[in-house]
Write a protein that holds these residues in place. Sequence first.
Motif, PDB file in Angstrom:
ATOM      1  N   PRO B 121      39.250  50.749 -22.334  1.00 16.33           N
ATOM      2  CA  PRO B 121      37.918  50.493 -22.918  1.00 16.33           C
ATOM      3  C   PRO B 121      38.011  50.220 -24.424  1.00 16.33           C
ATOM      4  O   PRO B 121      38.914  50.731 -25.096  1.00 16.33           O
ATOM      5  N   LYS B 122      37.082  49.430 -24.911  1.00 15.34           N
ATOM      6  CA  LYS B 122      37.081  49.028 -26.321  1.00 15.34           C
ATOM      7  C   LYS B 122      37.117  50.225 -27.281  1.00 15.34           C
ATOM      8  O   LYS B 122      37.894  50.243 -28.237  1.00 15.34           O
ATOM      9  N   GLU B 123      36.293  51.248 -27.004  1.00 19.43           N
ATOM     10  CA  GLU B 123      36.218  52.408 -27.910  1.00 19.43           C
ATOM     11  C   GLU B 123      37.577  53.115 -27.986  1.00 19.43           C
ATOM     12  O   GLU B 123      38.020  53.500 -29.072  1.00 19.43           O
ATOM     13  N   PHE B 127      39.871  53.444 -31.318  1.00 21.37           N
ATOM     14  CA  PHE B 127      40.229  54.792 -31.765  1.00 21.37           C
ATOM     15  C   PHE B 127      41.746  54.915 -31.920  1.00 21.37           C
ATOM     16  O   PHE B 127      42.250  55.439 -32.907  1.00 21.37           O
ATOM     17  N   LEU B 128      42.457  54.378 -30.922  1.00 24.92           N
ATOM     18  CA  LEU B 128      43.918  54.438 -30.937  1.00 24.92           C
ATOM     19  C   LEU B 128      44.488  53.690 -32.142  1.00 24.92           C
ATOM     20  O   LEU B 128      45.362  54.190 -32.854  1.00 24.92           O
ATOM     21  N   LEU B 129      43.974  52.485 -32.382  1.00 18.06           N
ATOM     22  CA  LEU B 129      44.478  51.690 -33.511  1.00 18.06           C
ATOM     23  C   LEU B 129      44.257  52.421 -34.833  1.00 18.06           C
ATOM     24  O   LEU B 129      45.130  52.457 -35.698  1.00 18.06           O
ATOM     25  N   SER B 188      38.990  43.145 -31.473  1.00 20.34           N
ATOM     26  CA  SER B 188      38.467  44.340 -30.795  1.00 20.34           C
ATOM     27  C   SER B 188      38.268  44.111 -29.303  1.00 20.34           C
ATOM     28  O   SER B 188      38.191  45.051 -28.530  1.00 20.34           O
ATOM     29  N   GLU B 189      38.175  42.842 -28.911  1.00 16.38           N
ATOM     30  CA  GLU B 189      37.995  42.511 -27.492  1.00 16.38           C
ATOM     31  C   GLU B 189      38.969  41.391 -27.102  1.00 16.38           C
ATOM     32  O   GLU B 189      39.389  40.611 -27.951  1.00 16.38           O
ATOM     33  N   ASN B 190      39.235  41.305 -25.802  1.00 15.71           N
ATOM     34  CA  ASN B 190      40.088  40.224 -25.283  1.00 15.71           C
ATOM     35  C   ASN B 190      41.369  40.028 -26.108  1.00 15.71           C
ATOM     36  O   ASN B 190      41.722  38.913 -26.472  1.00 15.71           O
TER      37      ASN B 190
END
Lengths: 153, 229
Positions: B121-123, B127-129, B188-190
């Motif tokens: 998931p995006k969140e 968060f990880l990055l 942040s996506e794709n």
Amino acid sequence: MSVHDLLKEYIETGRIKLDKSKHPELTTYHDPCNYGRKSERTFGHGYYEEPRWIVQQCVENFVDTYPTKVNNYCCGAGGGAWAMPYAEERIYYGRVKVKQIKDTGAEMLIAPCHNCRDQIMKSLRQEYDMMDLEVKYLWELVADSLVIEGVDE
Amino acid sequence: MQSEPLVLSKREKRKLAGEYPDLCLTCGTCAGGCPVTGVDGMDMRKAVRMALLGLDQELIDSRFPWICTLCARCEHGCPMSIDLLKMMRSARTHRERDKVPGVLHKGVVQCLKSGNNVGIPKEDYLFLLEDLGVELAEELPGFRVPVDDKGARILVTINSKEPFAEPEDMFFWWKIFYAAKESWTTTSENWEGVNWGLFTGDDESMKEVVRRIVEHYKSLECEYLLLPE
């Protein structure tokens, strides 16, 4: 832009500095099918020389495999085989690569491909008794050879 | 086993798109140089004969197009320059999607749905990055992970294996970018850089994943695209 072009650009223009004394061990290189034969066929240029040059900026002792470059063998995990259920066949396939690597006598192998690196590091090393071989991504080798201004000096 | 003779004229038109298999000299160069010749009693030369004889479905249903790693050594050696990879990948294309071996097709579906092959998931990803960025900044003062930075010189895709299972392996490139003072960004996506449609013979899905990356590349006005695969 290929990873090889970018790393070569950084090194040639002095944007990154490398210390090859960090890697005195005998090192060889694995040609991934996609950067070699398939790149050559699709885009008219196979990346054979660039990665070998980059590796030699990071290590003191380099040895090539036989056969090499366009005639090199696949690691056995190409075409998605790493994510397929045919593990026995994948490992059997890799026996040829293993012989090539063992014949070089290298202590470290560099691969610029996730599939190849995983196949050799996580599977072939165990299956064919070569746990002493260190396996790194090309960019991992470069990162481990960096001398960063203000951090390492 | 087949007891009746095979009536070739009654079989449907050839499906496999291998180009010029009728030029095959049956020399066996392809099979001779291949590490999986003999597996399941198959080899590339036999596969070409099958395509030529109209045994398309038999080849499509066999494991051989998937045991073959599409490494292209055979094609490189073929004296008649037959497009062997196209033929083998095309056999994969014709396999029913629910019969694609392993997780590959599931990954393609997941990527189209969530933007990456493993469904992070995006969140969680962001968060990880950020978390990893803070960790690396302890070693490299001022380091941060750029996300959706417009005008960055290089757009970088990520192999989902890394945030999923080997997050610290992302440090290698990050250290190099830091040392080179590079202007780069991820998205942040794709952000997935692994296009499994290439392996499953699924051109439509493959194009869609590429289209999304190109869309980022244009909207973020980057100069180069880097797929560290």
